[in-house]
Structures are given as C-alpha cells and as structure tokens.
Design an enzyme around this catalytic site. Structure first.
Site, mmCIF file in Angstrom:
data_model
loop_
_atom_site.group_PDB
_atom_site.id
_atom_site.type_symbol
_atom_site.label_atom_id
_atom_site.label_comp_id
_atom_site.label_asym_id
_atom_site.label_seq_id
_atom_site.Cartn_x
_atom_site.Cartn_y
_atom_site.Cartn_z
ATOM 1 N N LYS A 181 15.005 40.669 12.997
ATOM 2 C CA LYS A 181 14.497 40.665 13.281
ATOM 3 C C LYS A 181 13.683 41.994 12.927
ATOM 4 C CE LYS A 181 12.045 38.600 17.665
ATOM 5 N NZ LYS A 181 12.867 36.938 17.454
ATOM 6 N N ASP A 225 6.530 36.831 16.894
ATOM 7 C CA ASP A 225 7.754 36.941 17.809
ATOM 8 C C ASP A 225 6.246 37.128 19.084
ATOM 9 O OD1 ASP A 225 10.261 36.808 19.739
ATOM 10 O OD2 ASP A 225 9.365 38.624 20.020
HETATM 11 N N1 GLU Z 1 10.384 34.701 17.055
HETATM 12 C C1 GLU Z 1 11.113 33.540 17.527
HETATM 13 C C2 GLU Z 1 12.586 33.865 18.113
HETATM 14 O O1 GLU Z 1 12.729 34.354 18.439
HETATM 15 C C3 GLU Z 1 11.352 32.871 16.563
HETATM 16 C C4 GLU Z 1 11.851 33.609 14.726
HETATM 17 C C5 GLU Z 1 11.511 32.886 14.029
HETATM 18 O O2 GLU Z 1 11.083 31.571 14.022
HETATM 19 O O3 GLU Z 1 11.990 33.060 12.236
HETATM 20 O O4 GLU Z 1 13.247 32.697 17.286
#
Ligand code: GLU
Length: 449
Positions: A130, A170
């Site tokens: 992340k 996100d």
């Molecule tokens: N931010 C999204 C999550 O919390 C998507 C992450 C992604 O597609 O890599 O899962």
C-alpha cells in the site's frame, strides 16, 4: 467471538506495538488478525516454529520519500510519500495509493497489512502493499494534481514493475491521478508497461468493471451472506456511508438487486432521501463536478441534508460502511442494532472499531469484514493485469461474471473456514484464518526469506 490471544501470540503482539509506536491503526489491524490465530497454530505448529506471525507483521520493505511540487502560483510545497511493500510470498506487491491529509506511516501499514490478507482471499497470485501521501487533492487544480503525481512517480517508479509492485487507486486517487502517474512512469522508463498500475482508463489498458468492482463485489458478498440466512436484498432498506467510488457502485448494485438506499454521506454531512438515492446525480456531483454531497439537496426537494449528521442514526436493515477506517464505533453499532439492522458489509478498509465488531457479532447480525467484502476491487485489478499480460480486453458481462464468481467463492471459503475452526457464522475468523494459512504456507515453502 472468542477474543482469545494465546500467550505466545500476545507476546508477538506486544512486540509489534513496541516496535511500531504511534501507529494505532496498524496495531488495531494486527490485533484483529492475531486474535483469530490461536487454533491455526494448534493445527499448523510449523507456523510457530518458523516464526511466520513475527515475519508477517514486519513489512518486507518500507519506502518513505520527499515529494516537492509547485502550485499554480509558483509556490513550493513539500509532501511525504510512502510505499509499504508488505509481503510478496504469493505474488508481486499489490495495493492502492491513498492521497489524503490523514496519511502517515501507520495508516499505510494498516492498509498494507489488511491488503496482503485480502489479496490472498481473492485466490489470485498477488502479494500485499500500500502507498500514498499526505497530499490533499481536494481544492487543487488539475495542473497541481498533475505536478504532484509527476513528482511522486519520479521517486516511486524505481520500486515498481509489473512483476515487482503494482499500485492502484484508493481514497483521493482515481482515474485522473492514475493517468498522470502512468504517464510519468512511461516517460521515465520508456516502457508501455500496462501491468504496472491498475484502475487505468479504458482507452489505455484499463479493464471494464474495475471502476465498479469494489462496490459491486461488496454487494455480491452481502447477497451471499443473506442467502445463507434464507434471505435476500430484495426490498431491503440500506444505508451506504461515503459518496466516493466504493459508495457509488455499492448503491448502484444495491438498487439493481431490488434494495433501496436511503442515505449516503461525505465528511461534511449526510443526505437522507427516503425515495431512494438518485445515483446518477451522485455520480455527476462527485465523479464529474467534484462537488460536496450537500449540493444533492438542491436538486431534490424531498431529500434532506444534515450538516455534520451521523449516517448510522438513519434506520436501515443493511449497513454498508464505504467511507474510511473507524467510521462505526460502539455507539453507532448500538444505534444500528436498535434500529433493526440485520447485515453489515464493510466496503471500506476497517471501518468498524473493535467494539463495534464485537457488538455486531454478539448480536448475531451477518457481519462481513472489509478484507473479504471489499476484495472485489483488487480482484478485478488482477483481472486487469491478466488482460494486460495477454493484450486482450474482455466484455463487461464476462468481467462482471468473473467478479461475481470470485466474490461468491470468497464468501464460501470464509464461511467454510469459520465453520472448520469452530466459529460458524463468524466471517472475521473465516477471513483471517483462510488468508493467513494461504500466505503462511507459501512463506514456509519459500524458506527463511
Ligand atoms: N485500494 C483498493 C483496496 O483497498 C484496491 C487496490 C488494488 O486494486 O490494487 O483494495
């Protein structure tokens, strides 16, 4: 729920807290997973011997960097950028970027930790990571956002790659930001490496249904939870917090499946519309015009805007928190239960506090934790990577069917795992245990790395 931490696990948790001071959200996310793992260590003693829990709580790599950029007046600003590459035992690091003033290392670590288990649940070969920044895109011009994204990527690009680390969006990072980020990556590397980012625009390597996937997937999961209880979404009154990407497509799918969403929100206030939220209007206000939800009320005379209101006071049968972490506390959970809520599906990451989760589980409501319920977004990101790798693009129908199958499978897997580990109906235990075992087995196989 047996809130029970074996002594050995408790000691690991204390060590995590001591090593990562001031990271409350990270501690919370770790504690929730560790509380489920006692019976796992009994069944798989090698996980303890090989110190899998200790290793899983320590990110493989944490990157913190300076992001300097200029606003439209020429003034310089300095933000902080992060990428926490948590675990790559089952695939390249995968997870979104969050741009929000509340971002600090502890937030990114909690999100990365959640992500690694969520990604394992999807059944796709993706590890967990992340990233993000304390930059606030709200109120910034397109050019300012572009300059920020270019500066951010100028540092981050060296850590990315379609086989290494694949970010997505996100909170605060949508198609606009991803476009600027991808453009800069392409420019620096001189590679059209579509699979390095997901959530891309349809015309330049994106996947149909990716935009809708987190919300649609969350509703599919709730549909499955209700099916187990011989119930359905048909005719249910729902409340969906937030009004961003997850909330919008959660509301859309709820309406398509015959439910009625009567309230949504943003950080300033709540819209209550008993007739059912006008999703087309929310899309226009938020996705196109980038306005606040307060403006909704000027388009519908029978809708109410409550400035500073609490959405969890609005009576509903199904609650889908889709805004941000810790948005449902104990008091909110009590209000929901008192008003007859029977199901909660977490579209956001960790939106319910531990006290709220405990209350929901004790009351026997169908409670779907974020790492299972909102996994459809990242699962469809993996479908986007598949399409990029094969230079193909799938139809909307085909992709949505795949998403539905994945969510149905995640539901079945978490449900069965909970039962196997003596916690029938407890999706928190089911999700934590199923995903932990998958990652732990891969880590054992790969040796002490
Ligand atoms: N931010 C999204 C999550 O919390 C998507 C992450 C992604 O597609 O890599 O899962």
């Amino acid at each position: 729920m047996a809130v029970f931490m074996e002594e050995k696990i408790e000691a690991i948790y204390r060590q995590v807290m001591a090593k990562n001071p001031g990271e409350g959200e990270f501690h919370q996310a770790v504690k929730e997973v560790l509380e489920s793992l006692g019976p796992v260590l009994v069944k798989y003693p090698e996980f303890a011997d090989k110190k899998i829990i200790e290793r899983i709580c320590e990110p493989e790599r944490q990157i913190i960097f300076r992001v300097p950029w200029q606003d439209d007046k020429g003034e310089a600003h300095i933000n902080r950028g992060f990428r926490v590459e948590f675990n790559s035992a089952i695939g390249p690091y995968k997870g979104g970027l969050r741009f929000h003033p509340s971002v600090h290392l502890g937030i990114i670590k909690f999100l990365g930790f959640e992500q690694l288990f969520k990604n394992a649940l999807t059944g796709m070969p993706i590890g967990g990571g992340k990233g993000g920044s304390d930059f606030d895109p709200k109120g910034k011009s397109d050019n300012e956002v572009m300059r920020f994204c270019q500066s951010f990527m100028t540092e981050l690009y060296r850590h990315l790659g379609e086989h290494t680390d694949v970010p997505a969006g996100d909170i605060g990072v949508g198609a606009r930001e991803l476009g600027f980020l991808f453009g800069q990556y392409k420019r620096i590397t001189n590679r059209y490496e579509s699979g390095v980012l997901t959530g891309k625009g349809i015309g330049w390597g994106g996947s149909l249904v990716r935009k809708e996937a987190t919300g649609y997937g969350a509703v599919f999961f709730v549909r499955e939870m209700l099916k187990v209880r011989k119930d359905s979404l048909e005719g249910k009154t729902c409340v969906v917090s937030g009004s961003g990407n997850v909330a919008i497509y959660t509301m859309e799918k709820l309406h398509q499946l015959g439910a009625r969403v009567v309230a949504c929100s943003d950080s300033n206030g709540v819209i209550v519309h008993d007739k059912g939220i006008d999703i087309g209007l929310v899309k226009r206000l938020k996705e196109v015009e980038r306005r606040r939800i307060a403006d909704y009320a000027s388009h519908h005379k029978d809708a109410r805007y409550v400035a500073g209101g609490n959405i969890w006071d609005v009576p509903c049968q199904v609650a889908m928190p889709s805004a941000t972490q810790n948005e449902i506390n104990g008091k909110d959970a009590r209000a929901l239960l008192k008003n007859g809520c029977i199901a909660v599906g977490e579209g956001a990451n960790m939106p319910t506090t531990p006290e709220g989760v405990k209350l929901f589980l004790e009351a026997g409501v169908a409670f779907g934790p974020g790492k299972a319920v909102n996994a459809g977004g990242v699962a469809t990101s993996a479908l986007e990577m598949q399409q990029n790798a094969s230079r193909d693009s799938w139809t909307h129908e085909f992709t949505e069917r795949k998403l539905d199958e994945i969510m149905t499978r995640i539901h079945a897997n978490t449900c069965e795992t909970a039962e196997e580990f003596g916690a029938t109906g407890n999706y928190v235990v089911g999700a934590n245990v199923a995903s932990f075992i998958k990652v732990a087995q891969a880590m054992v196989a790969l040796g002490l790395i």
